[in-house]
Design an enzyme around this catalytic site. Structure first.
Site, short mmCIF file in Angstrom:
data_model
loop_
_atom_site.label_atom_id
_atom_site.label_comp_id
_atom_site.label_asym_id
_atom_site.label_seq_id
_atom_site.Cartn_x
_atom_site.Cartn_y
_atom_site.Cartn_z
CE LYS A 47 41.41 49.15 41.57
NZ LYS A 47 40.49 49.86 42.32
NE ARG A 117 44.22 52.02 44.05
CZ ARG A 117 44.98 51.86 42.85
NH1 ARG A 117 46.02 51.70 42.92
NH2 ARG A 117 44.36 52.21 41.62
N GLY A 126 34.04 51.92 39.28
CA GLY A 126 33.28 52.71 39.98
C GLY A 126 32.24 52.26 40.91
CG MET A 128 32.87 47.72 45.12
SD MET A 128 33.97 46.06 45.48
CE MET A 128 35.07 45.92 44.13
NE ARG A 361 40.51 48.55 34.39
CZ ARG A 361 39.58 49.29 35.37
NH1 ARG A 361 39.59 48.78 36.58
NH2 ARG A 361 38.96 50.49 34.97
CG HIS A 479 30.31 55.51 35.88
ND1 HIS A 479 30.74 54.36 36.35
CD2 HIS A 479 28.77 55.23 35.68
CE1 HIS A 479 29.63 53.49 36.70
NE2 HIS A 479 28.46 54.13 36.22
NE ARG A 600 9.21 28.14 18.88
CZ ARG A 600 10.48 28.89 18.77
NH1 ARG A 600 10.93 29.39 17.90
NH2 ARG A 600 11.02 28.62 20.08
CD GLU A 791 8.36 20.18 24.91
OE1 GLU A 791 8.71 21.30 24.99
OE2 GLU A 791 7.92 19.72 23.95
CB SER A 810 15.38 18.46 20.16
OG SER A 810 15.70 19.61 20.29
N GLY A 812 13.93 20.57 24.99
CA GLY A 812 13.13 21.71 25.01
C GLY A 812 13.31 22.48 26.34
CG ASN A 814 12.26 27.75 26.13
OD1 ASN A 814 13.71 28.11 26.58
ND2 ASN A 814 11.94 28.15 25.05
CG ASP A 815 7.28 23.67 27.52
OD1 ASP A 815 6.47 24.14 28.32
OD2 ASP A 815 7.17 23.72 26.23
CB CYS A 877 15.48 23.36 19.97
SG CYS A 877 14.06 22.70 20.82
CE1 TYR A 897 19.91 20.75 17.49
CE2 TYR A 897 20.45 18.51 16.91
CZ TYR A 897 19.52 19.24 17.26
OH TYR A 897 18.35 18.86 17.25
P1 ADP Z 1 38.58 52.33 40.98
O1 ADP Z 1 38.77 51.11 41.06
O2 ADP Z 1 37.24 52.97 41.14
O3 ADP Z 1 39.37 52.93 39.68
P2 ADP Z 1 41.00 53.22 42.35
O4 ADP Z 1 41.65 52.32 43.63
O5 ADP Z 1 41.73 52.55 41.23
O6 ADP Z 1 39.62 53.23 42.15
O7 ADP Z 1 41.41 54.78 42.86
C1 ADP Z 1 40.78 55.67 42.16
C2 ADP Z 1 41.73 56.94 41.75
O8 ADP Z 1 42.62 57.08 42.75
C3 ADP Z 1 42.58 56.37 40.57
O9 ADP Z 1 42.26 57.14 39.55
C4 ADP Z 1 43.73 56.20 41.01
O10 ADP Z 1 44.92 56.67 40.22
C5 ADP Z 1 43.83 56.96 42.20
N1 ADP Z 1 44.54 56.53 43.48
C6 ADP Z 1 44.55 55.64 44.01
N2 ADP Z 1 45.65 54.95 44.75
C7 ADP Z 1 46.59 56.16 44.60
C8 ADP Z 1 47.70 56.43 44.93
N3 ADP Z 1 48.13 55.38 46.09
N4 ADP Z 1 48.34 57.62 44.88
C9 ADP Z 1 47.84 58.43 43.84
N5 ADP Z 1 46.52 58.05 43.47
C10 ADP Z 1 45.72 57.02 43.86
MG MG Z 2 41.22 52.50 39.04
MG MG Z 3 7.93 23.02 24.41
#
Ligand code: ADP
Ligand code: MG
Ligand code: MG
Length: 923
Positions: A47, A117, A126, A128, A361, A479, A600, A791, A810, A812, A814-815, A877, A897
């Protein structure tokens, strides 16, 4: 407990991180210039580096600064204390930001508001935390009202802030706040959040502050600088929350890299009807189609769209309500796609018709979309074929081989409802209503469909095991949709007709009630949901391979093949398949395998009508009796080899002589005892009973305390040379037969589990003698190789001695893994999870090759083997032969291979190409 261990792991790693940019911990962006850029994802996170890059490109990005991932490492190393110099750097950047924004943190007439952020190198949607509207307090909110002449907006922002800060930083459950909001809505008779006016929102704010007081025993913090520190630390902490850890485990993201923290001036999508917020993709991430794709909400803040609480509008609608902002958004995102040479996933906010970019991204996509997009980008000359090869996650190719529904059967079932087609694929299973139940039912061997009102990031483990995910709310960028696409998990979201009662474990559609355990099926490509169990049929690609569909009628097949053909140009290692049957060999060949790395032979013993013969062979008291049974097996086994050789069209085929302990071919002791008691109680005697008694005696004789370390592998061939004789005869006779038909095959006869060179020599003598006999009888000469599996650790460490007699090795793995760790591969499930929770082991070593511990055994064997026999053929293998990260290692040690199951062959071809390119670039 697991948490402290995790922290320790981060701290230990942090010590090894070198100081990349001496002393620099905070990177500013604003006014068209940024300290960072796109190359600094390690330090700034995805980000932060995207915000810097967009700023440098002159795009409208609210100013701010990024606290680097190094500080995250320091935070964990110093047990949550941030050193004074870092604090000073942050304070300097706050002042710089205040200047750029023309507003001051905490000011009562013109307050600066910021978002705090999270953002790691790899996006973790979503997982963190992020906090918006930071800087508000009882005085600043009045300042915000004065500045904007919009009291409703000011108090909406404040209540959002208290809620987010309360939840993320003070760890107060979201429900506590939702409860108060709902109460006020009820009192005011409001249905939507946006129906609440200023005085109602003032009431909400007061109630929220009371929630804080009662839950944490102090007032909501009023000092914005203090708020900022607390929020920063909370974001660092969110790196180690359980769902983020789970996500990293699934996607193989290391714990030590940490997250950056972005502090950015707020822009507001919630000032009224001329404002809004949205997210989008430059191409459709589910199908790969070249179309502008996304969603937005009027009068809302960012989280509202991604949280999936309100179902947003499709982005095309924006062209109607705010044409200017829409046009600008199209221009900017098209530019971004050209700049990054890949699909962009972006976030934006419109404040009073002014557009701001908040994130960009490379977009996550389904395997299907990945192939479509990469081939399109090459056709558009935006990338080269080599870029296309590097762009696609090899693992995602396996999604293209997943089955779909039979169209006829699917049509015949009435439609129950429709939702948004978030992630393609056919899914059918028992309905469950929680992630926990999804895991439980799956453990019991039952396929499930996870049905949720909306999925929250905590559901990730349930989504992972489910056949598909179905939600009632949320848009294509919620999400559930994002994670579903990334996992290649069929998903439908926003199926608004579903009325879900999670507590009662049931849902209803137009009055029809569906309870937990009933069947639901859906098609993630069309959004259709049906209430029945539906059988699936092979994917389009498999239909082409089996001749049901012509290649020219399948666009995706042609593109899939194109990608793999490009990959083959860069690949150094060969890709073979592990296959025991002619049809498997054919399929593997069609997938592009050129050779069989492991056939096998014992799997053939389980074939129809063979087990009684095999049992007779095992039960034989004398060598003569044993030879009689083996003679019966001979033509059957010869037929197998003939078929497999033919299926491989003359490519090399490695055949392993018998490997498992013999008891595997006999009934279980307990079962036999029950049957005997039954016969006896029925007063029966005679051949049947005697046969069972003899079988039981032999089973008891063959009993071993530790069969995996027992009488198996080469040890069987040494004690019963007649088995090796029969197998050699079958192999060479089949090769002679094919030679007479004009098909040349070079069988590779492989002796398993060799730890001592004399073991191999013993078997080599048998093989050479029988092979010579057969060729003389048939009057045909065929070439064959004799080699061994490496192996057993002793075999690896004495590989120079073994290579004198072995023409190929070859691995092996796993073993080899089993014996190197001393972990039984069949029992590791009992403790692996605990090992992972306690960070003793990162990954399952049977799924991902252990480079640190088992790697040296492979390296040593490669070196010693080559020294003794330059040009010795080397392959692998084990299951690892189809695992992309393991394939990187095999490329590095220079194997000839890899061999994997037929369905993994496309994945291995692409991964091997990427490994070859990476090794070239890296060296
Ligand atoms: P995530 O990684 O979970 O998407 P973000 O840091 O991107 O979290 O933020 C979550 C939401 O908050 C995003 O949809 C983003 O557009 C909004 N947001 C983050 N920073 C700002 C900001 N400075 N102004 C307005 N909206 C923001
Ligand atoms: Mg985001
Ligand atoms: Mg074996």
């Amino acid at each position: 407990m697991a948490k402290t261990v995790a922290r320790k792991a981060v701290r230990a790693q942090a010590k090894t991180t070198t100081n990349r940019k001496q002393g620099r911990h905070v990177y500013f962006f604003g006014d068209g210039k940024a300290d960072g850029d796109r190359t600094m994802r390690d330090l700034l996170g995805g980000k932060g580096s995207g915000l810097a890059e967009m700023t440098n490109a002159g795009l409208p990005v609210p100013p701010g600064f990024t606290i680097s991932t190094d500080v995250c490492a320091i935070y964990y190393r110093e047990k949550g204390r941030i050193p004074a110099d870092v604090d000073r750097a942050i304070a300097d950047n706050v002042r710089k930001l205040e200047k750029a924004a023309g507003a001051t943190l905490g000011s009562t007439d013109n307050p600066l508001l910021v978002s705090v952020r999270s953002g790691a190198k790899f996006s973790m949607p979503g997982m963190m935390d992020t906090i918006l509207n930071l800087g508000l307090n009882d005085a600043a909110v009045e300042g915000l009202k004065t500045r904007t002449s919009n009291g409703r907006f000011a108090f909406d922002s404040y209540r959002r802030f208290i809620q987010m800060f309360g939840n993320v930083v003070l760890e107060i459950p979201k429900d506590a706040f939702e409860h108060e909001l709902d109460s006020v809505k009820r009192i005011k008779g409001a249905t939507q959040d946006t129906d609440l006016d200023e005085s109602a929102l003032r009431d909400v704010v007061n109630r929220y502050k009371q929630v804080v007081r009662s839950k944490v025993g102090h007032e909501f913090p009023q000092d914005p600088h203090e708020q900022l520190k607390m929020a920063r630390d909370a974001v660092f902490r969110s790196w180690m929350n359980p769902r983020a850890q789970e996500y990293r485990r699934i996607y193989d993201i290391p714990d030590h890299i940490g997250t950056a923290v972005n502090v950015q001036m707020m822009v507001f999508g919630n000032t009224g009807d001329r404002s809004g917020t949205g997210v989008g993709f430059t191409r459709n991430p589910a199908t790969g189609a070249k179309e502008f794709f996304g969603e937005f909400l009027i009068n809302a803040q960012g989280e509202d769209v991604v949280a999936g609480i309100r179902t947003p509008q499709p982005i095309a609608q924006l062209a109607k309500v705010m044409p200017k902002a829409y046009k600008q958004l199209r221009e900017i995102t098209t530019r971004l796609e050209r700049h990054y040479k890949d699909v962009q996933d972006f976030e934006f906010t419109i404040q009073d018709e002014r557009l701001f970019m908040l994130q960009t991204r490379n977009g996550k996509r389904t395997g299907y979309a990945a192939v479509m997009i990469a081939t399109d980008l090459v056709a558009e000359k935006l990338i080269t074929p080599k870029d296309a090869v590097l762009q696609i996650d090899p693992e995602s190719l396996s999604q293209l081989l997943a089955p779909g529904f039979d169209p006829k059967e699917w049509k015949s079932i009435p439609l129950a409802t429709r939702g948004l087609p978030a992630s393609p694929g056919a899914a059918s299973g028992h309905v469950v209503f929680s992630a926990e139940d999804a895991v439980k039912w799956t453990d019991d061997g039952k396929p499930v469909i996870l049905v949720r009102r909306e999925t929250v990031p905590d559901d990730i483990h349930g989504m992972f095991v489910a056949q598909g995910v179905l939600t009632a709310t949320g848009g294509m960028t919620s999400h559930a949709a994002v994670v579903g696409r990334q996992m290649g998990k069929p998903s439908i979201v926003g199926a608004g007709e579903l009325e879900i009662d999670e507590n009662a474990k049931q849902f209803s559609i137009k009055g029809r009630v569906v309870r937990e355990g009933e069947f639901v099926s859906f098609d993630g490509l069309t959004g259709e949901v049906k209430l029945a169990k539906v059988a699936s049929r092979p994917s389009e690609i498999l239909q082409v391979l089996s001749g049901e569909l012509r290649p020219r009628d399948s666009d995706i097949y042609r593109r899939f093949t194109q990608i793999l053909t490009w990959a083959d140009k860069h690949r150094r290692m060969d890709v073979r398949a592990n296959a025991d049957q002619p049809d498997q060999a054919e399929l593997a060949y069609a997938f592009g395998a050129r050779g069989i790395g492991l056939c096998r032979t014992e799997h053939m013993f389980f074939g129809e009508g063979r087990i009684p013969i095999v049992q007779r062979m095992i039960l034989a008291e004398t060598e003569a009796d044993r030879r009689k049974a083996l003679n019966e097996l001979l033509p059957l086994q010869r037929g197998d080899f003939y078929g497999v050789f033919k299926g491989m069209h003359g490519q090399p085929v490695t055949i392993r002589t018998i490997d498992p302990p013999l008891h595997e071919f006999l009934p279980k002791r307990e079962e036999l005892m029950v049957e005997i008691v039954k016969l006896e109680s029925q007063g029966k005697s005679g051949a049947d009973l005697n046969g069972k008694l003899a079988l039981l005696r032999r089973v008891e004789q063959l009993h071993e305390f530790n069969p995996m370390l027992g009488h198996r592998g080469v040890r069987l061939g040494i004690t019963y040379p007649e088995i090796t004789e029969m197998q050699t005869r079958a192999i060479i006779e089949a090769a002679c037969e094919l030679a007479r038909e004009g098909i040349k095959v070079v069988p590779e006869i492989m002796i398993p589990l060799v730890g001592l060179v004399k073991e191999l020599r013993d078997q080599k003598a048998v093989v050479d003698r029988v092979a010579a006999e057969v060729m003389k009888e048939k009057g045909v000469k065929v070439k064959y190789l004799l080699g061994t599996m490496i192996e057993v650790p002793r075999g690896a460490l004495t590989a120079d001695q073994i290579a004198v007699d072995a023409e190929f090795f070859s691995f092996g793995t796993n073993d080899l893994t089993q014996l190197a760790f001393g972990f039984s591969r069949d029992d590791i499930g009992k403790f692996l999870r605990v090992y992972q929770d306690k960070k003793i082991l990162d990954k399952d070593p049977f799924a991902t090759f252990d480079i640190d511990g088992v790697g040296p055994l492979v390296r040593t064997a490669v070196e010693l083997g080559r020294k003794a026999r330059p040009g010795i053929k080397l392959g692998v293998c084990g299951e690892h032969g189809g695992d992309p990260s393991s394939i990187h290692f095999f490329e590095q040690v220079g194997l000839d291979y890899v061999s994997c199951s037929p369905y993994r062959v496309p994945v291995a071809r692409l991964a091997a190409a990427q490994a070859a390119l990476a090794v070239k670039v890296g060296d």
